[in-house]
Design a protein around this motif. Structure first.
Motif, PDB file in Angstrom:
ATOM      1  N   VAL A 192    -103.742  -8.135  20.637  1.00  0.00           N
ATOM      2  CA  VAL A 192    -103.390  -9.681  20.994  1.00  0.00           C
ATOM      3  C   VAL A 192    -104.623 -10.353  21.688  1.00  0.00           C
ATOM      4  CG1 VAL A 192    -101.858 -11.275  21.588  1.00  0.00           C
ATOM      5  CG2 VAL A 192    -100.999  -9.323  20.469  1.00  0.00           C
ATOM      6  N   ASN A 193    -105.117 -11.481  21.456  1.00  0.00           N
ATOM      7  CA  ASN A 193    -106.050 -12.341  22.281  1.00  0.00           C
ATOM      8  C   ASN A 193    -105.112 -13.568  22.684  1.00  0.00           C
ATOM      9  OD1 ASN A 193    -108.922 -11.238  21.833  1.00  0.00           O
ATOM     10  ND2 ASN A 193    -107.494 -10.860  20.030  1.00  0.00           N
ATOM     11  N   LYS A 194    -105.636 -13.775  23.988  1.00  0.00           N
ATOM     12  CA  LYS A 194    -105.021 -15.216  24.541  1.00  0.00           C
ATOM     13  C   LYS A 194    -106.396 -16.136  24.269  1.00  0.00           C
ATOM     14  CE  LYS A 194    -101.862 -13.576  27.852  1.00  0.00           C
ATOM     15  NZ  LYS A 194    -100.726 -14.163  27.248  1.00  0.00           N
ATOM     16  N   ILE A 195    -106.018 -17.005  23.282  1.00  0.00           N
ATOM     17  CA  ILE A 195    -107.259 -17.843  22.618  1.00  0.00           C
ATOM     18  C   ILE A 195    -106.937 -19.225  23.553  1.00  0.00           C
ATOM     19  CG2 ILE A 195    -108.141 -19.200  20.840  1.00  0.00           C
ATOM     20  CD1 ILE A 195    -108.535 -15.841  21.018  1.00  0.00           C
ATOM     21  N   LYS A 196    -107.806 -19.890  24.158  1.00  0.00           N
ATOM     22  CA  LYS A 196    -107.699 -21.168  24.844  1.00  0.00           C
ATOM     23  C   LYS A 196    -107.673 -22.432  23.654  1.00  0.00           C
ATOM     24  CE  LYS A 196    -110.194 -20.207  29.175  1.00  0.00           C
ATOM     25  NZ  LYS A 196    -111.374 -20.485  29.762  1.00  0.00           N
ATOM     26  N   THR A 197    -106.590 -23.300  24.031  1.00  0.00           N
ATOM     27  CA  THR A 197    -106.594 -24.540  23.258  1.00  0.00           C
ATOM     28  C   THR A 197    -106.513 -25.625  23.968  1.00  0.00           C
ATOM     29  OG1 THR A 197    -104.002 -24.593  23.230  1.00  0.00           O
ATOM     30  CG2 THR A 197    -105.006 -23.135  21.749  1.00  0.00           C
ATOM     31  N   LYS A 198    -106.496 -26.799  23.627  1.00  0.00           N
ATOM     32  CA  LYS A 198    -106.318 -28.156  24.314  1.00  0.00           C
ATOM     33  C   LYS A 198    -105.124 -28.270  25.091  1.00  0.00           C
ATOM     34  CE  LYS A 198    -104.415 -31.246  20.610  1.00  0.00           C
ATOM     35  NZ  LYS A 198    -104.852 -32.319  20.017  1.00  0.00           N
ATOM     36  N   ASP A 199    -104.044 -27.470  24.806  1.00  0.00           N
ATOM     37  CA  ASP A 199    -102.770 -27.616  25.452  1.00  0.00           C
ATOM     38  C   ASP A 199    -102.484 -26.195  26.213  1.00  0.00           C
ATOM     39  OD1 ASP A 199    -101.996 -29.832  24.231  1.00  0.00           O
ATOM     40  OD2 ASP A 199    -101.387 -28.987  22.587  1.00  0.00           O
ATOM     41  N   GLY A 200    -103.466 -25.296  26.321  1.00  0.00           N
ATOM     42  CA  GLY A 200    -103.359 -24.101  27.142  1.00  0.00           C
ATOM     43  C   GLY A 200    -103.986 -22.869  26.600  1.00  0.00           C
ATOM     44  N   GLU A 201    -102.949 -21.862  26.301  1.00  0.00           N
ATOM     45  CA  GLU A 201    -103.336 -20.554  25.524  1.00  0.00           C
ATOM     46  C   GLU A 201    -102.599 -20.242  24.300  1.00  0.00           C
ATOM     47  OE1 GLU A 201    -105.679 -17.986  28.846  1.00  0.00           O
ATOM     48  OE2 GLU A 201    -103.576 -17.729  28.671  1.00  0.00           O
ATOM     49  N   GLU A 202    -102.930 -19.469  23.589  1.00  0.00           N
ATOM     50  CA  GLU A 202    -102.112 -18.952  22.547  1.00  0.00           C
ATOM     51  C   GLU A 202    -102.296 -17.432  22.141  1.00  0.00           C
ATOM     52  OE1 GLU A 202     -99.648 -20.713  21.274  1.00  0.00           O
ATOM     53  OE2 GLU A 202    -100.005 -22.784  21.209  1.00  0.00           O
ATOM     54  N   ASN A 203    -101.098 -16.701  21.952  1.00  0.00           N
ATOM     55  CA  ASN A 203    -101.382 -15.386  21.461  1.00  0.00           C
ATOM     56  C   ASN A 203    -101.716 -15.274  20.092  1.00  0.00           C
ATOM     57  OD1 ASN A 203    -100.959 -14.686  24.153  1.00  0.00           O
ATOM     58  ND2 ASN A 203     -98.583 -14.410  23.773  1.00  0.00           N
ATOM     59  N   ILE A 204    -102.968 -14.932  19.909  1.00  0.00           N
ATOM     60  CA  ILE A 204    -103.380 -14.512  18.372  1.00  0.00           C
ATOM     61  C   ILE A 204    -103.997 -13.242  18.310  1.00  0.00           C
ATOM     62  CG2 ILE A 204    -104.810 -15.533  16.472  1.00  0.00           C
ATOM     63  CD1 ILE A 204    -104.815 -18.116  17.911  1.00  0.00           C
ATOM     64  N   SER A 205    -103.658 -12.544  17.081  1.00  0.00           N
ATOM     65  CA  SER A 205    -104.463 -11.221  16.852  1.00  0.00           C
ATOM     66  C   SER A 205    -105.100 -11.358  15.408  1.00  0.00           C
ATOM     67  CB  SER A 205    -103.354 -10.238  16.799  1.00  0.00           C
ATOM     68  OG  SER A 205    -102.241 -10.467  15.559  1.00  0.00           O
TER      69      SER A 205
END
Length: 306
Positions: A193-206
């Motif tokens: 699982v990667n923590k991907i930066k978004t404009k609202d913070g971070e999302e967990n995406i694999s």
């Protein structure tokens, strides 16, 4: 949960039927030979095999990562089992006749024989029919005077189970279990699982890639993700019959133009949030389209259920 699929660029398609992906296969080096369009290189298989729980070796050639065997050998192995069948030959029609439910009447005794390494296999023209005269379609090759057919295909047509144990690198055969399933180690298809930066913070995406090393578009996709510092899991499922069926049903089902086949690369991206998962599937690779996907991920507009 509705799944979606995006088609990008040129796709790589391989035959969906094969038996295993053991290390033995990766060691086979294709000779630099000029082959005709109906010819392939065949290598002695050497696979470990379990038949109804009993270990044995089979006389098989590997062609495009698939095990090819003689029908006579299979008929001998299945004598006295629920999947037994008899063979006969119609000289007039030059056809092999398969009769299910009958023991192989030939006195031939199966035993391991020394196959010749690295042979040229030509498409077979052997016609095969059942005892009612209906033609049976089987992909086969002609090698050193004999016809060889794909083991998984024979299992489907003749009613015996064929699978592969990826943990122990062993072909599994069953005379009474048609739903014999491939065996994988725990977590074999679980990507990091990667923590991907978004404009609202971070999302967990694999990121899970179904592809293989020789596929140029798989290589481009991996290089793209590497350039972004993204961790991913790549799995070659050309040998995983059950997994391919699962992937096709889950992601390709609403797209009949794909003609019941999994194409490569097939890339599954999964957002994990609040105990919920949303998956998106992308098939193929084009940088511009992936740039757009990652922009949408940043804007939190990509993983939207429909």
């Amino acid at each position: 949960m509705k799944k979606s699929i995006i088609l990008l660029g040129l796709l790589i398609l391989l035959s969906p039927l094969s038996v295993s992906a053991s290390s033995k296969r990766s060691e086979a080096k294709v000779k630099e030979v000029n082959l005709a369009s109906d010819e392939k290189m065949a290598f002695v298989s050497g696979e470990n095999v379990s038949f109804d729980g009993r270990d044995l070796e089979i006389n098989a050639y590997l062609i495009n990562r698939s095990n090819y065997v003689k029908i006579r050998d299979v008929a001998t192995l299945l004598k006295g089992t629920p999947a037994k069948f008899n063979l006969a030959y119609d000289n007039e029609k030059q056809s092999v006749i398969i009769s299910k439910g009958k023991n192989y009447s030939d006195s031939f005794i199966y035993k391991e024989s020394k196959l010749k390494e690295e042979r040229i296999a030509k498409d077979t023209r052997q016609k095969i029919v059942d005892d009612k005269g209906q033609e049976i379609e089987l992909k086969g090759y002609f090698i050193d005077g004999y016809n060889y057919f794909r083991l998984r295909d024979l299992g489907k047509v003749l009613g015996f189970g064929v699978a592969y144990d990826f943990k122990d690198q062993k072909v599994l055969l069953s005379s009474d279990n048609l739903k014999l399933a491939d065996v994988f180690e725990e977590g074999y298809f679980t990507p990091p699982v990667n923590k991907i930066k978004t404009k609202d913070g971070e999302e967990n995406i694999s990121f899970l890639i179904y592809g293989f090393d020789e596929c140029p578009y798989c290589q481009k996709l991996k290089a793209y993700l590497d350039g972004k510092g993204i961790k991913y899991l790549s799995r070659d499922i050309r040998d995983c019959e059950g997994k391919k069926d699962e992937v096709f049903k889950e992601f390709y089902g609403d797209f009949p133009e794909f003609n019941d086949r999994v194409y490569y690369p097939t890339h599954i991206m999964t957002l994990e949030k609040d105990g919920k998962k949303i998956s998106k599937c992308v098939v193929g690779f084009e940088k511009e389209n992936y740039d757009d996907i990652f922009k949408k991920i940043y804007d939190n507009t990509y993983f939207v259920e429909k």
